[in-house]
Design an enzyme around this catalytic site. Sequence first.
Site, mmCIF file in Angstrom:
data_model
loop_
_atom_site.group_PDB
_atom_site.id
_atom_site.type_symbol
_atom_site.label_atom_id
_atom_site.label_comp_id
_atom_site.label_asym_id
_atom_site.label_seq_id
_atom_site.Cartn_x
_atom_site.Cartn_y
_atom_site.Cartn_z
ATOM 1 N N CYS A 92 -2.202 2.660 -5.861
ATOM 2 C CA CYS A 92 -1.835 2.091 -4.482
ATOM 3 C C CYS A 92 -1.726 3.291 -3.295
ATOM 4 C CB CYS A 92 -0.277 1.632 -4.563
ATOM 5 S SG CYS A 92 -0.102 0.796 -6.099
ATOM 6 N N CYS A 241 11.235 -6.405 -4.542
ATOM 7 C CA CYS A 241 9.710 -6.155 -4.681
ATOM 8 C C CYS A 241 8.721 -6.454 -3.696
ATOM 9 C CB CYS A 241 9.172 -6.978 -5.900
ATOM 10 S SG CYS A 241 10.289 -6.789 -7.515
ATOM 11 N N LYS A 362 7.602 -3.887 1.760
ATOM 12 C CA LYS A 362 8.372 -4.914 1.363
ATOM 13 C C LYS A 362 8.264 -6.065 2.133
ATOM 14 C CE LYS A 362 11.537 -7.218 -0.629
ATOM 15 N NZ LYS A 362 10.722 -8.350 -0.215
ATOM 16 N N HIS A 366 1.884 -5.735 0.764
ATOM 17 C CA HIS A 366 1.339 -4.785 0.109
ATOM 18 C C HIS A 366 -0.064 -4.751 -0.538
ATOM 19 C CE1 HIS A 366 0.860 -0.616 -2.163
ATOM 20 N NE2 HIS A 366 1.993 -1.142 -3.201
#
Lengths: 419, 135
Positions: A92, A241, A362, A366
């Site tokens: 990431c 998440c 968030k 993402h």
Amino acid sequence: MKRKLGRGVAVVGAGVGKFGAFPRHDSRDLFAQAFRELRASVDRGFDPAEVEALYLGNYSSDLFEHQGHLAPIVASWVGLTPRAALRVEDACASGGVALRQAVLAVASGLYDVVLVGGVERMTALPTEAVTDTLATAGDVLYEFSAGFTFPGFYAAMATAYAAKYGMPYEALFAVARKNHAHGALNDKAQFGMTIRAIMDRRMAKAREKGGPVPSWEDELDFLRDPGANPPVAWPLRLFDCSPITDGAAALLVVAEKVARRYTDRPLRVLGTGQASDACLYGRADLASLRAAREAAAQAYAMAGVTPDQIKLAEVHDCFTIAEVLAIEDLGLFPPGQGWRAAADGATSREGRIPVNTSGGLKAKGHPVGASGVAQVVELWKQMRGEAGPRQVARDVDLALAHNVGGTGQTCVVHILERG
Amino acid sequence: MVEREFTHASWAEFLAEGKLMGVRCRACGALSAVPRLVCPACRVEDLEWVELSGRGAVEGFTVIHVPPTPLAAAGYGRDRPYASAVVRLDEGPWITAQLVGVDPQRPESLRVGMRVRAEVVHQGEAVRLGFRPEG
Ligand SMILES: [Zn+2]
């Protein structure tokens, strides 16, 4: 040892596409949208023929869309062929690391004009396959086989942090509320809605259908409801998440000596730092990311600034607990105090140090390989006063981006100054 | 002691035989709960297999409701979660494993610092490391 770049490097253009789920768009299409916005962002215009190389952050087009060797395809899609094109992978943190590699290439004198991209198309796979793909950012032999998923890794950090510092798990709700409030002001965000608006919409839908209408009193009540906010990896729930996202972002990175060719308002790359760490079982502490502290120390030293001088930060909030760890690892809050920051308003748009004004991973979304690049796009907009309804009131002359790969096996930090 | 390559395959073989094995550096004494060929502490290439006590304490944990596909195939899911943990072994090194003999529906019954003991878990053909609360 204090390191310096071989020569000055500046960001002179930035663009990001809409984040969300786009079944009709492949990575190349997503990138082309970000590229179009980047092109429009360059004050004096720019001819793509001047670009000497493309550094493309991408975690796993191989697994997400069965496409390897992505960078030359993307380069050809925006007319860069036969320029050098390479994909940079650090989970990431791929986007942030792509930026760093571009900065190093320009600082070395190899190139004067480099395009940095980040892209990920994740929604084409079913959720379980996305979970598997993300989990491979951990140790497949010893962590995946132990049942860990990506939310699970951060959940373990959350329990360790809570035990060490006495954080109630509900404190994490404040991070989600704050980032959704910011995301509601970002037209590129996947979730451009406050949690209150999401809650109200669900109640309205239930009313429309004539079914039983949930009687949530407020956002806290909504977030406490396991029906509305179910556990994913306890203690982390759905609203802790970041979502599964398609998206792309792009930056134009040039040698400082040619920056004025493009704009009178370049952003100078003042500091860059990157570090690695072992997988979770090779750590000494689960309540902090050593790679983040190390990368931040490098970036601050190179920039010659201290954390209290930073006016705004985009940090890697793949999970709510990750933002808490980030603001402590970056020295913006003392160890053990970061969990109070969102609830106290210290990290909101109006707070002492606004964090994730874009909505963060968030709420903005993402798309893993794009996230680190999109963070710097947000800094670009805020530092130039072009962030629209979410523009912070204070003058942002110094800002920071913090991008984490995996569970913190990689971290990259950049500090930018308005030139 | 045992002449076996310092690989995951060897580690998994030991586990199937009921032993939790780690490696120790003969030069500096550093211990790792997973095999390595080079000591990460002093970079010397002089390691030996050692059997670990399997006793330790939970450093961090989670109860997973959205499993990866192998565990989904084994029947786990939203309504049948399982617990996984990072465990600090009494000898010092950490390792990740599932928790067994706990109630995943009651995560509040689990604690950081909880004492646990290693156990070999047979899941169909697969052999996995698990940790069960002591006492
Ligand atoms: Zn050693």
